[in-house]
Design an enzyme around this catalytic site. Structure first.
Site, PDB file in Angstrom:
ATOM      1  N   SER A 118       2.732 -23.443 -43.797  1.00 44.20           N
ATOM      2  CA  SER A 118       1.532 -24.066 -44.086  1.00 44.20           C
ATOM      3  C   SER A 118       0.262 -23.855 -43.710  1.00 44.20           C
ATOM      4  O   SER A 118      -1.304 -23.237 -43.357  1.00 44.20           O
ATOM      5  CB  SER A 118       1.259 -25.656 -42.926  1.00 44.20           C
ATOM      6  OG  SER A 118       2.669 -26.203 -42.821  1.00 44.20           O
ATOM      7  N   GLU A 150      -0.638 -28.333 -53.012  1.00 43.89           N
ATOM      8  CA  GLU A 150      -1.670 -27.256 -52.545  1.00 43.89           C
ATOM      9  C   GLU A 150      -0.333 -26.311 -53.793  1.00 43.89           C
ATOM     10  O   GLU A 150       0.271 -26.123 -53.230  1.00 43.89           O
ATOM     11  CB  GLU A 150      -1.914 -27.055 -51.552  1.00 43.89           C
ATOM     12  CG  GLU A 150      -3.000 -28.440 -50.938  1.00 43.89           C
ATOM     13  CD  GLU A 150      -3.649 -28.349 -49.258  1.00 43.89           C
ATOM     14  OE1 GLU A 150      -4.838 -28.705 -49.017  1.00 43.89           O
ATOM     15  OE2 GLU A 150      -2.449 -27.310 -49.210  1.00 43.89           O
ATOM     16  N   ASN A 181      -5.589 -29.276 -44.856  1.00 38.58           N
ATOM     17  CA  ASN A 181      -5.879 -28.855 -43.515  1.00 38.58           C
ATOM     18  C   ASN A 181      -7.339 -28.226 -42.680  1.00 38.58           C
ATOM     19  O   ASN A 181      -7.631 -28.104 -41.992  1.00 38.58           O
ATOM     20  CB  ASN A 181      -4.720 -28.000 -42.816  1.00 38.58           C
ATOM     21  CG  ASN A 181      -3.640 -28.427 -42.764  1.00 38.58           C
ATOM     22  OD1 ASN A 181      -3.586 -29.366 -42.643  1.00 38.58           O
ATOM     23  ND2 ASN A 181      -2.626 -27.820 -42.860  1.00 38.58           N
TER      24      ASN A 181
HETATM   25  P1  NAD Z   1      12.050 -27.074 -39.061  1.00 40.54           P
HETATM   26  O1  NAD Z   1      12.276 -26.771 -38.727  1.00 40.54           O
HETATM   27  O2  NAD Z   1      12.644 -28.731 -39.536  1.00 40.54           O
HETATM   28  O3  NAD Z   1      12.946 -26.558 -40.751  1.00 40.54           O
HETATM   29  C1  NAD Z   1      13.277 -25.085 -41.038  1.00 40.54           C
HETATM   30  C2  NAD Z   1      15.077 -25.146 -40.939  1.00 40.54           C
HETATM   31  O4  NAD Z   1      14.791 -23.269 -41.523  1.00 40.54           O
HETATM   32  C3  NAD Z   1      16.323 -24.870 -40.313  1.00 40.54           C
HETATM   33  O5  NAD Z   1      16.915 -26.057 -40.616  1.00 40.54           O
HETATM   34  C4  NAD Z   1      16.351 -23.810 -39.557  1.00 40.54           C
HETATM   35  O6  NAD Z   1      17.692 -23.535 -39.744  1.00 40.54           O
HETATM   36  C5  NAD Z   1      16.241 -22.211 -40.935  1.00 40.54           C
HETATM   37  N1  NAD Z   1      15.957 -21.452 -40.984  1.00 40.54           N
HETATM   38  C6  NAD Z   1      15.666 -21.015 -40.124  1.00 40.54           C
HETATM   39  N2  NAD Z   1      15.572 -19.804 -40.501  1.00 40.54           N
HETATM   40  C7  NAD Z   1      16.073 -19.060 -41.921  1.00 40.54           C
HETATM   41  C8  NAD Z   1      16.393 -18.259 -42.587  1.00 40.54           C
HETATM   42  N3  NAD Z   1      16.098 -16.988 -42.661  1.00 40.54           N
HETATM   43  N4  NAD Z   1      17.197 -18.593 -43.886  1.00 40.54           N
HETATM   44  C9  NAD Z   1      17.669 -20.298 -43.954  1.00 40.54           C
HETATM   45  N5  NAD Z   1      17.396 -21.344 -42.877  1.00 40.54           N
HETATM   46  C10 NAD Z   1      16.445 -20.769 -42.574  1.00 40.54           C
HETATM   47  O7  NAD Z   1      11.051 -27.195 -40.668  1.00 40.54           O
HETATM   48  P2  NAD Z   1      10.252 -27.968 -40.640  1.00 40.54           P
HETATM   49  O8  NAD Z   1       8.990 -28.566 -40.418  1.00 40.54           O
HETATM   50  O9  NAD Z   1      10.417 -28.185 -42.363  1.00 40.54           O
HETATM   51  O10 NAD Z   1       9.076 -26.428 -41.350  1.00 40.54           O
HETATM   52  C11 NAD Z   1       9.381 -25.333 -42.538  1.00 40.54           C
HETATM   53  C12 NAD Z   1       8.351 -24.795 -43.407  1.00 40.54           C
HETATM   54  O11 NAD Z   1       6.948 -26.101 -44.073  1.00 40.54           O
HETATM   55  C13 NAD Z   1       7.210 -24.408 -42.437  1.00 40.54           C
HETATM   56  O12 NAD Z   1       6.757 -23.077 -42.927  1.00 40.54           O
HETATM   57  C14 NAD Z   1       6.020 -25.072 -42.358  1.00 40.54           C
HETATM   58  O13 NAD Z   1       4.581 -24.794 -41.606  1.00 40.54           O
HETATM   59  C15 NAD Z   1       6.107 -26.096 -43.510  1.00 40.54           C
HETATM   60  N6  NAD Z   1       5.043 -27.401 -43.184  1.00 40.54           N
HETATM   61  C16 NAD Z   1       5.614 -28.364 -42.016  1.00 40.54           C
HETATM   62  C17 NAD Z   1       4.936 -29.315 -42.516  1.00 40.54           C
HETATM   63  C18 NAD Z   1       6.041 -30.570 -41.207  1.00 40.54           C
HETATM   64  O14 NAD Z   1       4.979 -31.548 -41.294  1.00 40.54           O
HETATM   65  N7  NAD Z   1       6.555 -30.272 -40.799  1.00 40.54           N
HETATM   66  C19 NAD Z   1       4.383 -29.554 -43.438  1.00 40.54           C
HETATM   67  C20 NAD Z   1       3.891 -28.333 -44.405  1.00 40.54           C
HETATM   68  C21 NAD Z   1       4.357 -27.487 -44.411  1.00 40.54           C
END
Ligand code: NAD
Length: 636
Positions: free
Chosen positions: A135, A168, A206
């Protein structure tokens, strides 16, 4: 989409990506949702997470979601079963070697993502696309250490990924254009709306949405007595937004929303447009993060409901007569108010002017016009709004707002009293959103159409900000911004050169009559275009020389006023090269050549569509100081 077997698949028709095997790394909130979307669209989808069992849990979670959807009759049972069958948890990066696309959705940490991308690059084929759901990190930074940065792009889904339509597609400086095309095709084939944007802070949504939240918190800071529910109610009931900004940040989480804003602010070199809000920061510091903690802007404990916005009590029979200004014609018509002629109506009652804000306060409008005025906040659709904000100027008779409430009650519109401040609530929000969108287009973040699509589908706004800005009038938008800037001259409310140019052009009725459109505007450059019509011609059937000068002078005005300081012409020295004729589309382009203190020298060319010259003009200008006007004098 299918391609007949005898025709090769071409980039852009979706056929290339149809059979892609997709890998998703990170099986958290976003990864699980993205994997569900890919599998539902028919892709074999491999899911990997660093935490043991997390990928299998995510598949079970998707299966549960789909089962509930089948029970509710929203999803076909066979389709749900096939989707789950296509999802496969895997145990190591090496298992992703055969993927055509890998989307990473691991924690938002550059070092973690770098390590993962390096591991992936070591096992996948040279053609595999590596996409990040980040993000806030730069795609350029993510791709920089890789041997093949051209295959890295952003694929930014919104939460919840299966439901939110916008994705996006983020193009890094090194991203191969074919990768962008493939991702756009893929996203479209997944039933989503792709918008392509550059790797800039906050991408489109954003970044452009920040004023929606930021102005609401600023209003609370500036007016401690203003109830948050009034802000939310007006943005819903008058602005047409599905949720107000304060209730929405309570839903998102104040910490999450503040962090997004802060990251955009920091990544833009602390641009005041995106400056964090002390009011929101205080909520975060207090741990009142919104629904998830039981309180935020509003209480959310058991049994709590959103407070109802206080509205002005109707006072019927005040004997007040209304004189609607054209800016308030829509609501006046809905309320059945006909404009009396003159300052008093036929019954000789004193008239109060009813007008929509143009950025000036009610007190300032009364001072400029000498007329008591009830200033209305903006309503996006006067025919369907449920609420309107209003403020009475100091010279209004007592009970003016009550009389307005009585008038509008009959039309089903409730009135919320507002503090007398520039742009009130909805107009301020709309103008700052339009300005942020114009700014994003000018900065090359995305094209105008994509910005509007992104804000409609990614942020759920009722209308794309650029099309809204055009409907509101660019001079009006710039006027509201200038009024906000005058009250808070921090740079937060600055008007970007393109918007300034549109505003200057919109103010200029002569150019409007000629049908000129803006091509370019900025400090030191300006261009307009217009098609030669019969009214441009002189009696000899060629374009009137004075008209050519007008077109050239308009480009000059855009160029020399683009810095926001009033500048006037000193001289125009015209060389006629060949006359314009019917069918020509003339473009006048002014470029600053030199500047000496307050004096400027500009070269202006007037050309046809084939590039041939109609006239060359040398313009001299003098900056006289003061702001560029944002409303015509007779509109005072
Ligand atoms: P989350 O914490 O729910 O999930 C992240 C997952 O990644 C976890 O299950 C963790 O165990 C795993 N992980 C961490 N390091 C790892 C690695 N090296 N190899 C494999 N797995 C690994 O996070 P999320 O909310 O799903 O966010 C993930 C990404 O998406 C981030 O970059 C975030 O900025 C982006 N994002 C989040 C949202 C939101 O609303 N949550 C929206 C858009 C984008």
């Amino acid at each position: 989409m299918t391609t007949p077997p005898d025709q090769p698949a071409t980039a852009g028709d979706g056929a290339r990506t149809a059979g892609w095997v997709v890998g998703v790394v990170g099986a958290g909130t976003m990864g699980a949702g993205i994997a569900q979307v890919a599998a539902a669209a028919g892709h074999r989808t491999l899911l990997l997470d660093a935490r043991d069992g997390a990928a299998a849990d995510a598949v079970a979670q998707v299966a549960g979601r789909l089962r509930r959807s089948v029970e509710k009759g929203r999803t076909d049972a066979a389709h749900a079963a096939a989707t789950v069958d296509r999802l496969q948890p895997v145990g190591s990066v090496a298992d992703l070697a055969g993927c055509d696309l890998v989307v990473e959705a691991v924690v938002e940490d550059l070092a973690v993502k770098h390590a993962l991308l390096a591991d992936l690059a070591a096992v996948v084929t040279p053609g595999t696309v590596l996409a990040s759901n980040t993000s806030s990190l730069s795609v350029d930074d993510l791709a920089a250490p890789l041997h093949r940065p051209g295959r890295v792009a952003g694929l930014h889904f919104f939460n919840p990924a299966p439901l939110m339509r916008l994705v996006e597609v983020v193009r890094g400086a090194a991203t191969d254009p074919a990768v962008v095309t493939d991702l756009v095709d893929l996203v479209r084939a997944w039933g989503k709306v792709p918008v392509v944007c550059a790797s800039t802070p906050g991408f489109v949504v954003n970044r452009v949405a920040r004023p929606f939240y930021g102005e609401a918190f600023r209003l609370l800071a500036e007016h401690p007595d203003l109830e948050p529910t009034v802000v939310d109610t007006l943005l819903r009931g008058a602005g047409g937004f599905p949720m107000g900004p304060l209730e929405l940040t309570d839903l998102i989480g104040q910490d999450v929303n503040a962090a997004v804003g802060r990251s955009v602010w920091q990544a833009t070199g602390e641009d005041p447009r995106y400056a964090p809000s002390p009011v929101q920061d205080a909520l975060v510091a207090a741990g009142t993060l919104g629904r998830k903690t039981g309180s935020g802007v509003y209480p959310h404990g058991p049994g709590a409901t959103l407070p109802v916005a206080p509205t002005v009590a109707a006072i019927p029979g005040t004997g007040l007569a209304w004189q609607p200004h054209p800016s308030a014609a829509g609501l006046a018509e809905r309320a059945g108010v006909a404009a009396p002629v003159g300052l008093r109506d036929p019954g000789s009652r004193p008239c109060v002017v009813l007008r929509t804000t143009d950025g000036r306060t009610a007190a300032a409008v009364e001072e400029a016009t000498g007329r008591p005025t009830v200033l209305l906040d903006l309503v996006r659709d006067p025919g369907s709004c449920s609420h309107v904000g209003a403020v009475a100027s100091p010279g209004c008779p007592p009970g003016a707002l009550g009389a307005l409430a009585a008038l509008l009650a009959g039309a089903g519109v409730a009135v919320c009293e507002l503090p007398d401040s520039p742009g009130l609530v909805v107009a301020r929000t709309a103008a700052t959103l339009v300005a942020a969108a114009e700014d994003a287009v000018e900065a090359g973040v995305a094209g105008a159409g994509d910005v509007d699509l992104a804000m409609e589908h990614g942020a759920g706004h009722p209308q794309g900000p650029l099309s809204w800005g055009a409907a509101l009038g660019h001079a009006w938008v710039a006027g509201v911004m200038d009024a906000l800037h005058a009250a808070t001259p921090t740079g937060r409310y600055r008007v970007c050169p393109t918007l300034r140019g549109r505003a200057v052009l919109a103010l200029d009725r002569v150019s409007a009559d000629l049908g000129l459109t803006l091509v370019d505007a900025g400090p030191g450059s300006g261009a307009v275009r217009g098609e030669v019509t019969a009214r441009w011609l002189n009696g000899f059937g060629i374009v009137h020389g004075g008209t050519v000068c007008t077109v050239a002078d308009t480009a000059l005005a855009l160029a020399c006023n683009g810095a926001g300081e009033l500048t006037v012409g000193g001289s125009l020295d015209v060389t006629w090269v060949s006359p314009g004729r019917p069918g020509d589309v003339l473009t006048a382009r002014a470029v600053q050549r030199a500047r000496y203190g307050r004096n400027g020298v500009y070269d202006i060319t007037v050309t046809r569509q084939d590039g041939s010259l109609v006239a060359e003009v040398r313009g001299r200008t003098r900056t006289v100081g003061g702001p560029v006007p944002t409303r015509l004098p007779e509109d005072a």
